[in-house]
Design an enzyme around this catalytic site. Structure first.
Site, short mmCIF file in Angstrom:
data_model
loop_
_atom_site.label_atom_id
_atom_site.label_comp_id
_atom_site.label_asym_id
_atom_site.label_seq_id
_atom_site.Cartn_x
_atom_site.Cartn_y
_atom_site.Cartn_z
CG ASP A 26 -1.85 -1.20 1.25
OD1 ASP A 26 -3.07 -1.00 1.16
OD2 ASP A 26 -1.35 -2.33 1.36
CD GLU A 34 -4.82 -9.40 -1.51
OE1 GLU A 34 -5.95 -9.22 -1.02
OE2 GLU A 34 -3.79 -9.02 -0.94
#
Length: 799
Positions: free
Chosen positions: A358, A496
């Protein structure tokens, strides 16, 4: 919620079940520690969770899960410094949930970093009181925090007792799905008093042995004069308090000040935390003195970091809230600390405070506002380069393989199993195979260097990291004789949801397009970095790392012969075999479940798996369009021997958006950026949805566990770089604005290669002012022409 001059978020109601969200949104921090906005009179319970988190303050613990012992590293909930309450003689302690609220107002002042609660309440026996509570976590001095009560008995007089405490009996209990895991991390070491006015508590994390000391000085004032209160000392294991007894008179206001110091064994330039806490606390002034310095520090930060946007709705307010939380997670006080950028800030226990990819969304803001801070945060990765090298070697690779989840020392902190709250079962977690985190680190290094031209950083640290990441991609790539291409197997992409092929026992996928393309970007950039080094430094690094000409040749070869999967339609395939997966009836699942953001959990709870379907949690292929311009993509594909047509981007975007469940707060952000090139109106609408991700907790409860820092920073970057068309190309700062019609204009200040530049954008013009810098001139590119500006110059461009 109300807006006040676009700097204050105000709630004029008290709704107990909304407290968890407000505690996260109104959390206060300074880049050294963060404290949630829990009511100081409340212990942890159903609707309240006072949490205090030290930047980098981790601890490991073992738990038994599904018949196996697993070890997790957590961001520790350190002692609660907030406790402050009162009671009448022989009465119950004041608690906000046990009185009748006559009026209530909670306010977060973003400009000054202060939270205020104003309440008038009636107790069971009819006593009415007014309480104004203010608090701050010191931005000027990161070891200070303060809490002030202004207390007025409205219709009564009498004796009260005030309790001011430090509570080290707290546990990590802020994330419900972690409830089966070990939650006790603190070991009490010492309790005592500093003189007659202050108490202290020393604790230790039971595995990492990190020691924390908190001191608290509590004083009461009437009419500006300190009151001489009867004071009692109370202690029990892990808990210490001062009990103050005093007389109250009807409609006579009392001021109670609680000043707190916070030190840890991780601090620099200290002898011992207890001594530091004592000396600093006993020499502190009053609450207002510390508050004034704190507010001034925030004013200086906003001068550098604010984006003043002209918009008819609450875009400005939420954007400032996002900048506020970026600066509370990483600020001037963070420089020199051995910490990274946690995905959820230091605001809660979600993701255990770990550092993921992130930071890729956070660095662009810091590069142009606080580059010295960006440099310090990059050093977190450099210090963990040895661990990344060990991980690569253990995996059979060369170079550096950075972990998907990183904490204290750079080992892989991803969970072995993960609780699915939909099914209540612990599922295997293979997301650690997201090797693309190394791409994010390399990209951050490159972007920082481009924005700063910090050649010293590149020579000492940046090039070494870039080369080691390139070596990893070179070693993980294998040559397919039949295709005449290099391939990358056994990885998981940003999506993911897909971690293995259907019916396969082996985790990982083949040729994730984002991973393969960005691996080529890393190899090409590493080759460019070779040319930036001096002959002496290049020779030193190549000798130290044992890099020979044959390895450089391999980087060149792989970067020109990497395989990228395409579908029959010509759309880039998310990974090899993606096209063969089944289609999912999204509408049927929306009708059945409503919220399908976490479609993976829903499918697994049904005994199915997202691995069987063309579904995604968030942008994967589209991340290529987020990070790289059309020109860069065309050049990369051409380098690999493919013809990439930018005209295919809209079709690719639509294909993957139609198959996304938006299970991540980053999802809409990336889509908004990608839409900005073809559909500004749609881009802005998706941008507005991204803005609300945490503010309205659109994921249904996750924000209470900690804000989503990547999504917050990404929305700021949408204004800073995306809609302005700001990019660095060939040593020139380019502007190519494409403002949505809803944005009438905005101002911002950036720091580019040592120069301060003020920018003003409207729908019709752009104004650029060269305020100051380390060289007499800079080059600014506007759309397709280059201009030179000298210090003090101002240039206007018409759109």
């Amino acid at each position: 919620m109300k807006r006040n001059e676009l700097w204050k978020i105000i709630y004029e109601d008290y709704i107990p079940e909304h407290e968890p969200l407000r505690e996260a949104l109104f959390a206060l921090g300074n880049g050294y520690f963060v404290t949630r906005a829990a009511a100081e009179e409340c212990d942890a319970g159903e609707n309240h969770y006072p949490g205090t988190y030290l930047a980098g303050g981790y601890n490991r613990a073992r738990s038994e899960v599904s018949g196996r012992i697993v070890e997790n590293e957590d961001l520790v909930n350190w002692p609660n410094w907030l406790p402050l309450t009162f009671r009448h003689e022989e009465g119950e302690w004041f608690h906000i949930d046990q009185v009748e609220m006559l009026s209530y107002r909670q306010e977060l002042d973003l400009y000054h970093g202060v939270m205020t609660r104003r309440m008038k309440f009636r107790e069971e026996d009819g006593k009415e009181s007014t309480l104004v509570s203010r608090r701050f976590v010191g931005m000027k001095n990161p070891h200070f925090a303060g809490l002030e009560w202004t207390f007025t008995p409205e219709n009564w007089s009498g004796k009260i007792q005030i309790r001011s405490a430090l509570d080290g009996t707290v546990i990590n209990g802020g994330v419900e799905r972690y409830g089966d895991l070990t939650s006790s991390h603190l070991q009490p070491l010492e309790i005592g008093e500093f003189g007659k006015d202050a108490i202290y508590l020393r604790v230790q994390a039971n595995q990492s042995k990190t020691r924390v000391v908190q001191g608290a000085r509590t004083k009461v004032y009437r009419n500006g004069e300190e009151m001489d209160c009867q004071r009692m000392f109370f202690r029990k294991p892990g808990y210490v308090a001062h009990l103050l007894e005093l007389e109250c008179e009807q409609r006579e206001t009392l001021t109670i000040e609680k000043l707190v110091t916070f030190f840890s064994s991780r601090d620099k330039a200290i002898t011992e935390p207890v001594l530091e806490a004592r000396d600093v606390l006993l020499n502190a002034g009053r609450f207002v003195d510390l508050l004034k310095a704190h507010e001034h520090a925030w004013e200086e930060l906003w001068y550098r970091c604010d984006i003043d946007i002209k918009d008819g709705d609450n875009t400005q307010l939420i954007l400032r809230l996002h900048i506020f939380h970026i600066l509370q997670t990483a600020s001037i006080n963070t420089i020199g600390l051995d910490v990274g950028v946690p995905a959820r800030g230091w605001h809660g226990e979600a993701y255990r405070g770990h550092i993921f990819w992130d930071e890729l969304f956070v660095f662009p803001f810091l590069n142009f506002q606080l580059p010295e801070l960006a440099r310090s945060l990059l050093m977190y990765r450099y210090h963990r380069l040895p661990a990344a090298r060990r991980a690569a070697k253990e995996g059979g690779f060369k170079g550096a393989m950075f972990p998907w989840q990183s904490g204290s020392n750079g080992r892989e902190e991803s969970q072995v199993v993960h609780l699915n709250p939909k099914s209540g079962k612990w599922d295997p977690d293979n997301t650690y195979l997201q090797r693309h985190v190394g791409v994010a680190i390399a990209f951050n290094i490159y972007q920082y260097f481009e924005a700063t031209r910090d050649i010293e950083f590149l020579m000492a640290y940046g090039a070494e990291m870039m080369f080691e990441i390139a070596r990893f991609w070179s070693s993980i790539a294998t040559y397919n004789e039949e295709r005449g291409k290099y391939e990358i197997h056994g990885v998981v992409g940003p999506d993911e949801f897909h971690t293995r092929y259907p019916d396969s026992d082996q985790p990982g996928l083949k040729n994730n397009a984002y991973t393969n393309v960005m691996a080529v970007w890393v190899l090409r950039t590493a080759l460019d970095f070779v040319g930036l080094l001096s002959d002496t430094r290049r020779q030193e690094l190549f000798t130290d790392l044992n890099i020979g000409e044959d390895e450089i040749d391999r980087w060149e070869m792989i970067s020109r012969k990497m395989y990228v999967p395409f579908m029959k339609s010509g759309i880039i395939s998310q990974f090899e075999g993606y096209e063969d997966l089944k289609d999912l009836d999204f509408e049927a699942y929306r009708k059945k479940y409503g919220d399908i953001q976490r479609l993976d959990r829903i499918l697994k709870a049904e005994g199915d798996s997202p691995n069987r379907y063309k579904v995604s949690k968030q942008a994967d292929v589209l991340m290529l369009f987020y990070l790289l311009s059309s020109d860069e993509l065309e050049a990369l594909f051409r380098r690999m021997g493919y013809q990439f047509k930018r005209s295919s981007i809209p079709e690719t975007v639509k294909y993957y958006i139609d198959r996304s469940s938006h299970g991540s707060t980053l999802s809409r952000l990336v889509f908004s950026w990608v839409f900005s090139r073809s559909d500004r109106e749609e881009s802005y609408q998706v941008f507005k949805e991204s803005l609300k991700s945490d503010f309205e907790d659109i994921q249904g409860g996750t924000t209470a566990e900690g804000i989503h820092l990547g999504a917050m920073a990404g929305t700021v970057d949408m204004i800073q770089r995306c809609y302005t068309g700001l990019e660095i190309r060939d040593g020139i700062l380019w502007l190519n604005p494409r403002l949505p019609k809803e944005i009438k204009g905005f101002n911002m200040r950036i720091r580019y290669r040592g120069h301060w530049i003020w920018l003003h954008f409207t729908q019709h013009r752009v104004e650029v002012s060269f305020e100051s810098g380390r060289s007499p001139q800079i080059q600014i590119g506007f759309i397709d022409k280059v201009y030179e500006l000298g210090e003090g110059d101002c240039k206007e461009f018409l759109l």
